[in-house]
Design an enzyme around this catalytic site. Structure first.
Site, PDB file in Angstrom:
ATOM      1  N   ASP A  86      46.832 -10.683  47.386  1.00  9.41           N
ATOM      2  CA  ASP A  86      46.195  -9.452  47.853  1.00  9.41           C
ATOM      3  C   ASP A  86      44.676  -9.565  47.903  1.00  9.41           C
ATOM      4  O   ASP A  86      44.010  -8.640  48.371  1.00  9.41           O
ATOM      5  CB  ASP A  86      46.618  -8.270  46.967  1.00  9.41           C
TER       6      ASP A  86
ATOM      7  N   ASP B  75      56.928   1.081  40.257  1.00  9.98           N
ATOM      8  CA  ASP B  75      58.203   0.429  39.959  1.00  9.98           C
ATOM      9  C   ASP B  75      59.199   1.409  39.331  1.00  9.98           C
ATOM     10  O   ASP B  75      60.359   1.483  39.746  1.00  9.98           O
ATOM     11  CB  ASP B  75      57.983  -0.773  39.040  1.00  9.98           C
TER      12      ASP B  75
END
Length: 733
Positions: free
Chosen positions: A138, A442
């Site tokens: 990223d 998550d």
């Protein structure tokens, strides 16, 4: 009940009848305590009445929260898998598996560490034609890309070495520096030394390039042309490169065997577009992988969470491919375990009680948590598909490895899937892929998968599936829990809240169990209340608890003794030492009054639109002094964080109040109130005992890890006036 054809077996935990008797006993005592508070409210003075009611409110909350925790302790589940049956039944027809490794910062997450994780995934004992490893960078760093190129070269030697000598773990860094190599049955030490030298040569190359901050021209190969001087970590085009592919003659190891696919991806980033942190990265990986390999199973791991067990994929597939129950399983979660935990778990990083008690307890409700790493997903479930009874998975689907498209053509073909505008006006992040807008994406994603009808399994094998790096300073541990607490409370306050709205979609026991972590942060104010009110009233000689001679004293003592005795037993059963349990008691206090306090405040500010979501990466490296203190189990306070002001102030208030309160009792000639103050003395004394490392950091230690002088002065400047003002105002009552 299982049969000889089942690929896994489920069994409960022994001693649950005895535990249920214990829990019923505790509940009875709690009800007596609450009844006492309601029927003995002192009305003599406003301050006394307010303090009494505030303690009652805290005890009411703690009672409610304790009831929530019983949902995961009623009957925890455990599983045993049968890999031989899996291989006999499916042989070479095993499904494709796509492994996602995510990294975001080459400084906080050193490329050499990331490559050891990638290599451990490439070396799984699994058909290599069915295995694809994706690295999401990223930061879009050419340093990380260079490291991956070097890792792919080394893999040609490392994978045959692992196969020939049955190496465990298959992370070279862990194998050579953290494990005993003799356990891997290496008959020739020369082979071991040769491979280690080769690994160190690769690491030295990577570290040299990282230290330089750029890849020297002589090191650059084909593919580096996509990096330009104008690129930054937050402003760059999408980059997708297939480094190892089935159509390339270089995709075999030194023994001529096939290597797994390896794909590098840096999604497009622009300053004007929100990139949604790790969740956005994962969703881009899901889309890109669907066109390159399209494995029905997706494994995602953090960049520091290497594979510790080469059989883990097969264990997970025993759940998905089971003929009776496999069709309804959306994901299989492995615990977060770490290889740098100190003997007595200084910062309570091991999560042993959560991993060995609470998550297996949630498994009993068929709704264990997705914790962001070490998790195997059914691709269809992760992409948002709802479970239906007639659903049948096509395990053979996937992209043909012998596809005639060249890697260059395929890279350009899928590049648009990783652009920052692709998701606009789509359901990605809402109903597809990982969910956006939450610090713990998550957990939220796992909950919504359960809402979609999927079930989950929790697997804790004898040999741990994954090992990572835990925080090694107090500040890192507290910052990490702040993010977890903030995100979990955000879920509770949202329309996805299991306890408030989920009972119509999943079992109520699962709603209660998930809410344990959802409400971590909500414990902040009740805990602060209990840490401040009793000692301040002790200093003034005012009782907030029954006398020792009163029968109402008994339930208080029974709850305190029974609860902490069970907590100790549970901790020892989970693998902690006695001192480790004591450290965990300290850390839960510190987390509640700092991490969870800040998390609660941030959520309140979000409701008014003042605060915005942020994501903090936990550093994977520390300076030598800090690491040495951690290894010696000496707490590190070398930070001017405002969290340390709160910790020090609360510790000092309790110390001053204990000293002043005991002195008052000694000098009290009449002794009329000593009997009634015993509980407050014990509580205050325990808080002081648990904070001994804090006092050492404030006044005794002279090393670099001691409490900064600024923190000491500020804490003294707050705690002393608070104690004096409290003693003066309450003495007038």
């Amino acid at each position: 009940m299982t049969t000889n054809s089942s690929l896994f077996e489920t069994y409960g935990t022994k001693g649950r009848t005895l535990y249920k008797l214990y829990a019923s006993f505790i509940l009875t005592c709690i009800l007596f305590i609450l009844f006492y508070r309601l029927t003995h409210i002192p009305l003599e003075h406003y301050s006394w009445t307010c303090a009494w009611i505030s303690l009652f409110a805290s005890e009411l909350w703690f009672s409610f929260y304790w009831i929530l925790t019983q949902s995961v302790r009623w009957n925890p589940n455990h599983h045993q898998t049968f890999k031989q049956r899996l291989l006999q039944r499916h042989g070479n027809e095993l499904p494709g598996v796509d492994v996602f490794v995510c990294t975001a910062d080459p400084v906080a997450e050193p490329p050499a560490l990331v490559m050891s994780t990638v290599l451990s995934m490439m070396a799984y004992d699994y058909p290599k034609e069915k295995l694809s490893v994706y690295l999401s960078d990223d930061a879009g760093s050419e340093l990380t890309f260079y490291a991956l190129c070097e890792a792919c070269k080394f893999a040609k030697h490392w994978i045959p070495f692992c196969n020939n000598f049955n190496v465990e773990p298959r992370s070279p860094n862990a194998f050579f520096y953290k494990s005993c190599h003799s356990s891997s049955n290496l008959p020739i030490t020369e082979e071991w030394s040769k491979m280690k030298d080769m690994y160190e040569e690769m690491i030295n190359k990577i570290d040299f390039v990282v230290k330089q901050g750029q890849v020297p021209q002589e090191f650059k190969q084909q593919g580096f042309s996509k990096w330009t001087p104008q690129m930054t970590s937050g402003n760059h085009d999408a980059i997708i490169q297939i480094l190892v592919d089935g159509n390339d003659k270089n995709s075999i190891d030194i023994e001529g065997s096939l290597l797994p696919r390896v794909i590098y991806m840096a999604r497009e980033k622009r300053p004007q577009y929100h990139h949604n942190f790790k969740a956005g990265s994962m969703n881009a990986l899901i889309r890109v992988s669907s066109k390159i390999s399209n494995g029905p199973i997706i494994l995602n791991v953090d960049c520091d969470m290497y594979s510790n067990n080469s059989q883990t994929i097969k264990d997970a597939l025993c759940f998905f491919l089971d003929e009776d129950k496999g069709h309804e399983i959306g994901f299989v979660q492995y615990p977060q375990c770490f290889d740098n935990i100190t003997k007595n778990d200084l910062y309570e990083n091991s999560l042993n009680v959560i991993s060995k008690i609470e998550l297996p307890g949630l498994d009993n409700w068929e709704g264990t948590l997705y914790v962001g790493t070490g998790c195997f997903h059914r691709r269809e479930a992760l992409q948002g598909r709802k479970y239906t009874k007639g659903y049948i998975e096509d395990w053979n689907r996937g992209v043909d490895r012998t596809c005639v498209e060249s890697p260059c053509v395929l890279e350009e073909k899928v590049k648009h899937l990783a652009t920052c505008t692709y998701e606009h006006n789509t359901l990605w992040g809402k109903e597809m892929g990982l969910r956006y807008g939450c610090a713990v994406e998550d957990i939220l994603t796992g909950i919504t998968m359960h809402y979609n009808g999927w079930k989950s399994k929790y697997m804790y094998p004898k040999r741990k599936g994954f090992l990572g790096v835990a925080p090694t300073t107090l500040e890192q541990a507290l910052v990490q829990y702040k993010r977890w607490g903030e995100g979990n409370l955000q879920i509770f306050l949202s329309r996805d809240s299991p306890l408030l709205f989920g009972h119509q979609k999943i079992k109520f026991g699962a709603c209660m169990g998930v809410s344990i972590s959802n409400l971590w942060a909500a414990n902040a104010f009740p805990t602060l209340n209990y840490l401040l009110i009793p000692p301040l009233f002790l200093l003034s000689g005012m009782s907030l608890f029954p006398k020792v001679s009163s029968p109402w004293f008994i339930p208080f003592v029974l709850v305190f003794v029974a609860k902490h005795t069970y907590s100790l037993i549970e901790s020892l059963y989970s693998g902690n030492t006695f001192k480790g349990w004591w450290n965990s008691q300290r850390m839960w206090v510190l987390k509640r009054i700092t991490s969870f306090l800040y998390a609660t405040i941030d959520n309140i500010l979000k409701l008014f639109g003042v605060s915005k979501l942020a994501f903090t990466i936990t550093a994977k490296v520390n300076d030598e002094d800090s690491s040495k203190r951690y290894d010696q189990e000496v707490m590190d306070f070398s930070s001017t964080s405002s969290m340390f002001v709160i910790i020090s102030t609360v510790a000092l208030i309790n110390l001053f109040c204990l000293f002043g309160g005991v002195m008052r009792m000694i000098l009290n000639n009449e002794g009329t109130n000593d009997d009634a103050l015993l509980i407050q003395v014990v509580l205050c004394g325990l808080v002081v005992a648990i904070n001994v490392p804090i006092y050492e950091g404030l006044f005794l230690r002279k090393d670099k890890g001691c409490m900064p002088y600024s923190i000491t002065f500020v804490s003294l400047g707050i705690s002393m006036p608070v104690c004096m003002l409290s003693m003066y105002s309450l003495s007038c009552v």
